[in-house]
Motif scaffolding. Structure first.
Motif, short mmCIF file in Angstrom:
data_model
loop_
_atom_site.label_atom_id
_atom_site.label_comp_id
_atom_site.label_asym_id
_atom_site.label_seq_id
_atom_site.Cartn_x
_atom_site.Cartn_y
_atom_site.Cartn_z
N VAL A 85 20.91 56.27 38.43
CA VAL A 85 20.97 57.38 39.39
C VAL A 85 22.30 57.46 40.12
CG1 VAL A 85 18.48 57.49 39.74
CG2 VAL A 85 19.86 55.95 41.15
N ASN A 86 23.19 56.49 39.87
CA ASN A 86 24.52 56.54 40.48
C ASN A 86 25.64 56.68 39.45
OD1 ASN A 86 23.94 56.18 43.37
ND2 ASN A 86 23.12 54.20 42.76
N ALA A 87 25.27 56.94 38.20
CA ALA A 87 26.29 57.10 37.16
C ALA A 87 27.09 58.37 37.39
CB ALA A 87 25.62 57.16 35.78
N GLN A 88 28.42 58.24 37.36
CA GLN A 88 29.28 59.39 37.58
C GLN A 88 29.55 60.13 36.27
OE1 GLN A 88 32.68 57.42 39.52
NE2 GLN A 88 32.10 58.40 41.42
N VAL A 89 29.74 61.43 36.38
CA VAL A 89 30.12 62.22 35.22
C VAL A 89 31.49 61.77 34.76
CG1 VAL A 89 30.61 64.55 34.37
CG2 VAL A 89 28.78 64.19 36.05
N ASP A 90 31.65 61.62 33.47
CA ASP A 90 32.91 61.12 32.91
C ASP A 90 33.89 62.27 32.72
OD1 ASP A 90 34.82 59.47 31.87
OD2 ASP A 90 33.91 59.30 29.88
N ASN A 91 34.29 62.89 33.85
CA ASN A 91 35.32 63.92 33.81
C ASN A 91 36.13 63.86 35.10
OD1 ASN A 91 33.80 65.17 35.81
ND2 ASN A 91 32.95 66.72 34.45
N SER A 92 36.94 64.86 35.35
CA SER A 92 37.86 64.81 36.49
C SER A 92 37.14 64.85 37.84
CB SER A 92 38.87 65.96 36.41
OG SER A 92 38.19 67.21 36.39
#
Length: 418
Positions: free
Chosen positions: A158-165
């Motif tokens: 639930v804390n994984a960040q989107v792998d983009n800018s």
């Protein structure tokens, strides 16, 4: 069902993918696709013996009966398909057979990210309770909530960040796409309510910036830090909310006052300064919206605080001609300001009072700023600043009428134009 939309549903296929030939693999992918859409657990289980659960399916649009979104050849991972269409039973079956909720698509999105991007946004329509359409809409929302709970129960990060800018966390995505119902579920499952994205903004910063009171209340109830500052600018949630509420759109919609009050009631520091030394009252005075200025004054905003460039709140107010024409509000700020600071550190006057129509006002204000106040006037201004609008009526009960009137009886500045 034209009133139901899904966000982020395009660009699922990797660019340059060649359409597969109609053969055994294509047929297998098509059957698995349709089994997921039908929520046929037995068929899914059987087909997964021949198709790895985390391997993408490549689908020809003209080879399937479900053509909701597919109008060309596209590739999608089975678990991603299940969450995009809120197929709870299919999602559960895939997870039970080894589907990885953290597998990412070509845009760096996990299954949970896609769940939030494709959350069903139901238009506000008037229907009678128990109406068939209302029941359908309720079922769609319930299915989405069920899918979210299933993902969380099966270890979705639930804390994984989107792998983009942007580096948005799931909570940031929920704010961005207006998926209010998911906030409490994410926090209950360990989502960090003060998570920051690439711009160092927390979910509360984002909610305050768009004046979403419902989301702000939920985040604060979940422990959001109301005084957290954006590292790059020093802006707090209060400053962002005041900025949006003071904008032209904010004035036209009469929006944001309740959001600002919410932050102040929950301990937002009214005189917190950003990296330029500006406070919420500077922003409010520049916007010239009386309701916001009064609210900040009620919570003891300092009208004499200067920015790093020596700009006072009244200086910001005088920057705009539309503000100056509201002489009543100008008088309220004028009778609180001491010393009256009309220039910045470079000795430059505000742009608004430099206009020819305000020539007399400009000359008279300059004279007043250079003229020492009497001890009585200094005391009055200090009392107004200490007690502010918040205790104005309380003082009225304690002080003689004549003294109270002399303290809070603001005079129109129209006489300065003579």
């Amino acid at each position: 069902m034209g009133n139901i939309t899904r966000r982020g549903s395009r660009e699922l296929a990797a660019e340059g993918t060649k359409p597969p030939e109609e053969g055994p693999p294509a047929a297998l992918h098509t059957r698995l696709y349709e089994a997921i859409m039908r929520e046929d657990r037995s068929a899914i289980q059987a087909l997964l013996r021949s198709h790895p659960v985390n391997q993408p399916m490549t689908i020809l649009a003209n080879s399937i009966s479900y053509r909701v979104l597919l109008n060309q050849t596209q590739s999608i991972i089975p678990i991603h398909l299940a969450v995009e269409f809120c197929k709870a039973q299919s999602l559960l079956c895939l997870l039970e057979h080894g589907a990885d909720p953290e597998v990412r698509d070509t845009r760096g999105l996990t299954t949970l990210h896609l769940m939030l991007l494709h959350w069903p946004i139901i238009s506000t329509i008037r229907t009678k309770p128990g109406n068939r359409i209302q029941r359908i809409l309720t079922d769609i929302q319930n299915n989405a909530m069920m899918c979210l709970r299933i993902l969380c129960e099966h270890g979705a990060q639930v804390n994984a960040q989107v792998d983009n800018s942007n580096k948005h966390s799931p909570l940031h995505l929920a704010i961005t796409y207006g998926t209010y119902p998911v906030l409490s579920i994410l926090v209950q499952n360990g989502a960090y309510v003060n998570a920051i994205n690439e711009s160092s903004m927390t979910p509360l910063h984002m909610a305050a910036n768009i004046l979403n009171k419902e989301m702000m209340e939920m985040l604060i109830a979940c422990g959001a830090n109301v005084n957290c500052a954006v590292s790059s600018t020093g802006n707090t949630a209060l400053k962002l909310a005041v900025c949006t509420a003071s904008s032209k759109a904010g004035r036209l919609l009469a929006a944001g006052v309740s959001c600002i009050r919410l932050l102040l009631i929950h301990g937002a520091k009214v005189n917190a300064r950003d990296h330029k030394g500006q406070t919420a009252i500077h922003e409010a005075c520049f916007g010239g919206r009386e309701a916001i200025i009064n609210l900040l004054l009620e919570f003891e905003a300092n009208v004499n605080i200067l920015t790093r460039n020596g700009e006072s709140p009244i200086y910001m107010y005088l920057q705009r001609s539309s503000n100056i024409r509201d002489t009543g509000l100008l008088a309220k700020l004028f009778y609180r300001s001491y010393p009256l600071r009309l220039t910045n550190n470079q000795g430059i006057l505000p742009a608004g009072i430099m206009l020819p129509e305000f020539h007399l006002l400009r000359e008279n204000l300059i004279k007043l700023s250079q003229k020492p106040l009497s001890l009585e006037d200094i005391c009055k201004r200090n009392i107004r600043n200490i007690y502010g609008e918040k205790y104005k009526q309380h003082l009225k009960q304690l002080l003689p009428v004549q003294i109270w009137n002399s303290l809070y009886g603001y005079y129109d500045l129209a006489y300065l134009l003579i």
